[in-house]
Design a protein around this motif. Structure first.
Motif, PDB file in Angstrom:
ATOM      1  N   TYR A  97      18.072 110.643 132.918  1.00  0.00           N
ATOM      2  CA  TYR A  97      19.396 110.795 132.310  1.00  0.00           C
ATOM      3  C   TYR A  97      19.263 111.054 130.812  1.00  0.00           C
ATOM      4  O   TYR A  97      18.201 110.883 130.217  1.00  0.00           O
ATOM      5  N   VAL A  98      20.391 111.447 130.220  1.00  0.00           N
ATOM      6  CA  VAL A  98      20.456 111.652 128.775  1.00  0.00           C
ATOM      7  C   VAL A  98      21.767 111.055 128.260  1.00  0.00           C
ATOM      8  O   VAL A  98      22.834 111.315 128.828  1.00  0.00           O
ATOM      9  N   VAL A  99      21.662 110.253 127.198  1.00  0.00           N
ATOM     10  CA  VAL A  99      22.865 109.841 126.474  1.00  0.00           C
ATOM     11  C   VAL A  99      23.157 110.964 125.482  1.00  0.00           C
ATOM     12  O   VAL A  99      22.385 111.217 124.558  1.00  0.00           O
ATOM     13  N   GLU A 144      23.679 114.253 119.347  1.00  0.00           N
ATOM     14  CA  GLU A 144      22.434 113.514 119.526  1.00  0.00           C
ATOM     15  C   GLU A 144      22.153 113.398 121.021  1.00  0.00           C
ATOM     16  O   GLU A 144      23.064 113.156 121.819  1.00  0.00           O
ATOM     17  N   TYR A 145      20.879 113.566 121.405  1.00  0.00           N
ATOM     18  CA  TYR A 145      20.475 113.509 122.809  1.00  0.00           C
ATOM     19  C   TYR A 145      19.334 112.501 122.945  1.00  0.00           C
ATOM     20  O   TYR A 145      18.274 112.680 122.344  1.00  0.00           O
ATOM     21  N   VAL A 157      13.372 103.353 128.271  1.00  0.00           N
ATOM     22  CA  VAL A 157      13.790 104.114 127.089  1.00  0.00           C
ATOM     23  C   VAL A 157      12.621 104.165 126.112  1.00  0.00           C
ATOM     24  O   VAL A 157      12.122 103.116 125.688  1.00  0.00           O
ATOM     25  N   LYS A 158      12.193 105.360 125.764  1.00  0.00           N
ATOM     26  CA  LYS A 158      11.114 105.555 124.776  1.00  0.00           C
ATOM     27  C   LYS A 158       9.878 104.728 125.124  1.00  0.00           C
ATOM     28  O   LYS A 158       9.237 104.118 124.255  1.00  0.00           O
ATOM     29  N   SER A 192      17.715 116.731 132.334  1.00  0.00           N
ATOM     30  CA  SER A 192      16.908 116.747 131.109  1.00  0.00           C
ATOM     31  C   SER A 192      17.683 117.365 129.953  1.00  0.00           C
ATOM     32  O   SER A 192      18.701 118.035 130.151  1.00  0.00           O
ATOM     33  N   ILE A 193      17.157 117.171 128.735  1.00  0.00           N
ATOM     34  CA  ILE A 193      17.833 117.679 127.538  1.00  0.00           C
ATOM     35  C   ILE A 193      17.921 119.188 127.563  1.00  0.00           C
ATOM     36  O   ILE A 193      18.926 119.766 127.121  1.00  0.00           O
TER      37      ILE A 193
END
Length: 272
Positions: A97-99, A144-145, A157-158, A192-193
């Motif tokens: 997912y992407v925020v 922002e992504y 996350v990261k 994806s982004i």
């Protein structure tokens, strides 16, 4: 007429298909602080429902750069708070997912004034210090992504993981003495982004040290010459005689006459 109708129908169907296709990737989308909206990519944003924080449409006083006019509303309305606020979003399926967050600075005219933090599930700082003005300046759209993953009951996350309960929390939090956190629009994207429609690049201003192109160089040369060339102006009406342009010798005649009269008079007086 039939051809025009066919083109219209084809365009309508194509746009509908594209919109339906992109919505397959949209898990959640909200126009923060504003009403429901469907953008130029076909993404349908719900009306903001959050009770926490403060909704504002102050940005509607100005146009926003980098976006079509019909989508400016996504960057003109916002939600902010004096300390922090959160959106809780139901996501049950594992996957990538992407925020995707939309921002625009509509108030401050300088950097280091509105700076805030964004967190996921209160454990992952996905943006430590967001300064919108430093990124793009004022009245300019900025997205922002932040990618993340849900897998086997874990939020990743990261490279860091934490337990996940099925509800994702996105929090916008104030930092020390700097101004309030905010968000203009929020999307959770499945994928994806590189699948996300990106904003166009920000136009770059020409550097003053860059050489002029040929047209500008010619203009500068002609401007410089014009400052050293006396223009021939056309007079209006008959020429007026300048009273100060007469022969200067005529101005001594009255003086000579006065001297010729005074000297004999003085000589006679002296003889007496």
């Amino acid at each position: 007429m039939k051809f025009a109708l066919a083109v219209f129908c084809l365009t309508y169907v194509t746009q509908g298909c594209l919109g339906a296709g992109i919505m397959d990737n949209v898990v959640f989308a909200v126009n923060c602080g504003g009403e429901a909206h469907t953008d130029s990519n076909g993404i349908r944003y719900r009306k903001d429902y959050l009770k926490a924080g403060i909704a504002s449409d102050y940005g509607r006083n100005s146009d926003i750069y980098r976006v079509p006019r019909e989508d400016m509303i996504l960057y003109q309305t916002e939600r902010y708070d004096l300390q922090k606020f959160s959106y809780d979003i139901d996501i049950s399926d594992d996957g990538d997912y992407v925020v995707w967050m939309k921002f625009a600075e509509v108030w401050f005219n300088g950097p280091n004034m509105k700076v805030f933090q964004v967190l996921l599930d209160d454990e992952h700082s996905i943006i430590d210090e967001l300064d919108i003005f430093s990124k793009v300046g004022r009245l300019t759209a900025h997205d922002e992504y932040i990618p993340f993953q849900i897998k086997n009951g874990r939020l990743v996350v990261k490279g860091r993981s934490s337990s996940y309960s099925g509800k994702l929390r996105v929090t916008f939090q104030r930092l020390d003495h700097r101004d309030n956190p905010k968000i203009n629009a929020l999307i959770i994207w499945r994928g994806s982004i590189d699948q996300i429609p990106q904003l166009p690049p920000i136009p770059q201003m020409d550097s003053p040290d860059e050489p002029l192109d040929e047209e500008e160089d010619e203009y500068e040369e002609s401007a410089a010459k014009s400052t050293n060339v006396k223009r021939n102006l056309k007079t209006s009406g008959p020429k007026i005689v300048d009273p100060y342009a007469e022969d200067q010798s005529s101005s001594f005649m009255p003086l000579l006459i006065a001297v010729a009269i005074i000297l004999p008079t003085i000589f006679c007086l002296c003889r007496l």
